[in-house]
Design a protein around this motif. Structure first.
Motif, mmCIF file in Angstrom:
data_model
loop_
_atom_site.group_PDB
_atom_site.id
_atom_site.type_symbol
_atom_site.label_atom_id
_atom_site.label_comp_id
_atom_site.label_asym_id
_atom_site.label_seq_id
_atom_site.Cartn_x
_atom_site.Cartn_y
_atom_site.Cartn_z
ATOM 1 N N GLU A 117 -0.840 -7.796 -1.732
ATOM 2 C CA GLU A 117 0.470 -7.225 -2.485
ATOM 3 C C GLU A 117 1.208 -6.231 -1.574
ATOM 4 O O GLU A 117 2.253 -6.377 -1.585
ATOM 5 C CB GLU A 117 -0.194 -6.231 -3.423
ATOM 6 C CG GLU A 117 0.847 -5.495 -4.456
ATOM 7 C CD GLU A 117 1.753 -6.480 -5.387
ATOM 8 O OE1 GLU A 117 2.886 -6.343 -5.466
ATOM 9 O OE2 GLU A 117 1.035 -7.606 -5.705
ATOM 10 N N GLU A 121 4.943 -6.945 -0.866
ATOM 11 C CA GLU A 121 6.134 -5.887 -0.973
ATOM 12 C C GLU A 121 6.945 -5.903 0.462
ATOM 13 O O GLU A 121 8.306 -5.601 0.334
ATOM 14 C CB GLU A 121 5.231 -4.741 -1.159
ATOM 15 C CG GLU A 121 6.244 -3.455 -1.396
ATOM 16 C CD GLU A 121 7.291 -3.659 -2.522
ATOM 17 O OE1 GLU A 121 8.335 -2.949 -2.733
ATOM 18 O OE2 GLU A 121 6.951 -4.310 -3.463
ATOM 19 N N GLU A 122 6.142 -5.710 1.583
ATOM 20 C CA GLU A 122 6.924 -5.825 2.810
ATOM 21 C C GLU A 122 7.629 -7.002 2.991
ATOM 22 O O GLU A 122 8.872 -6.814 3.397
ATOM 23 C CB GLU A 122 5.880 -5.869 4.112
ATOM 24 C CG GLU A 122 6.540 -5.861 5.271
ATOM 25 C CD GLU A 122 6.998 -4.631 5.597
ATOM 26 O OE1 GLU A 122 7.805 -4.389 6.432
ATOM 27 O OE2 GLU A 122 6.393 -3.422 4.961
ATOM 28 N N ARG A 124 9.289 -8.672 0.557
ATOM 29 C CA ARG A 124 10.427 -8.621 -0.524
ATOM 30 C C ARG A 124 11.379 -7.429 0.308
ATOM 31 O O ARG A 124 12.414 -7.796 0.125
ATOM 32 C CB ARG A 124 9.843 -7.914 -1.744
ATOM 33 C CG ARG A 124 10.835 -7.803 -2.824
ATOM 34 C CD ARG A 124 10.361 -7.365 -4.076
ATOM 35 N NE ARG A 124 9.693 -5.721 -3.785
ATOM 36 C CZ ARG A 124 10.580 -4.680 -3.877
ATOM 37 N NH1 ARG A 124 11.906 -4.818 -3.836
ATOM 38 N NH2 ARG A 124 9.759 -3.358 -3.671
ATOM 39 N N ARG A 125 10.745 -6.538 0.926
ATOM 40 C CA ARG A 125 11.748 -5.286 1.569
ATOM 41 C C ARG A 125 12.592 -6.126 2.762
ATOM 42 O O ARG A 125 13.666 -5.638 2.787
ATOM 43 C CB ARG A 125 11.033 -4.072 1.960
ATOM 44 C CG ARG A 125 10.893 -3.222 0.973
ATOM 45 C CD ARG A 125 10.278 -1.845 1.375
ATOM 46 N NE ARG A 125 8.822 -1.739 0.825
ATOM 47 C CZ ARG A 125 7.867 -1.397 1.743
ATOM 48 N NH1 ARG A 125 8.232 -0.564 2.769
ATOM 49 N NH2 ARG A 125 6.621 -1.479 1.338
#
Length: 134
Positions: A117, A121-122, A124-125
């Motif tokens: 996750e 998230e990384e 996505r950023r």
């Protein structure tokens, strides 16, 4: 006749003496018989008392034997219960170990999922940052 009378008187005196002696002997024998009767009765009472004592001891021995048997049965029951508790304790330990392994595996899976996750998230950023740059 006088001599014959004298002899008869002597015989009568002898018979009287013998009768007196026999009477005395009979009295002694009656006394001894009475004493023996009392002794026999005393022995009979003692035998009855001993019989009661023996019966009491027999009953006491029977009760003690029954009590010992009951105690042996209780010991056997406690041993069986201890064995059952030991087996149950072992089963619970095994179950606890299995649960600990399962919890460890779940934690590992959760940690791996959190890591994935975090990576997502990384990414996505990073992707949002690229889009913002464009």
């Amino acid at each position: 006749l006088t001599s014959e009378a004298h002899n008869l008187e002597k015989s009568v005196a002898d018979w009287r003496l013998q009768a007196h002696n026999l009477s005395t002997e009979a009295q002694k024998l009656r006394s001894e018989a009475h004493e023996l009767g009392e002794s026999v009765e005393e022995r009979r009472r003692e035998a009855d008392q001993l019989g009661r004592s023996v019966e009491e001891k027999r009953l006491e021995a029977h009760n003690l034997t029954s009590e010992a048997h009951n105690l042996e049965k209780s010991v056997a029951d406690w041993r069986l219960q201890a064995h059952n508790l030991s087996s149950e304790t072992q089963n619970l330990k095994s179950e606890a170990q299995a649960l600990e392994r399962s919890v460890g595996e779940r934690r590992k899976e959760a940690d791996e999922e959190l890591a994935r996750e975090g990576e997502r998230e990384e990414r996505r950023r990073v992707a949002e940052g690229r889009v913002a740059v464009l």
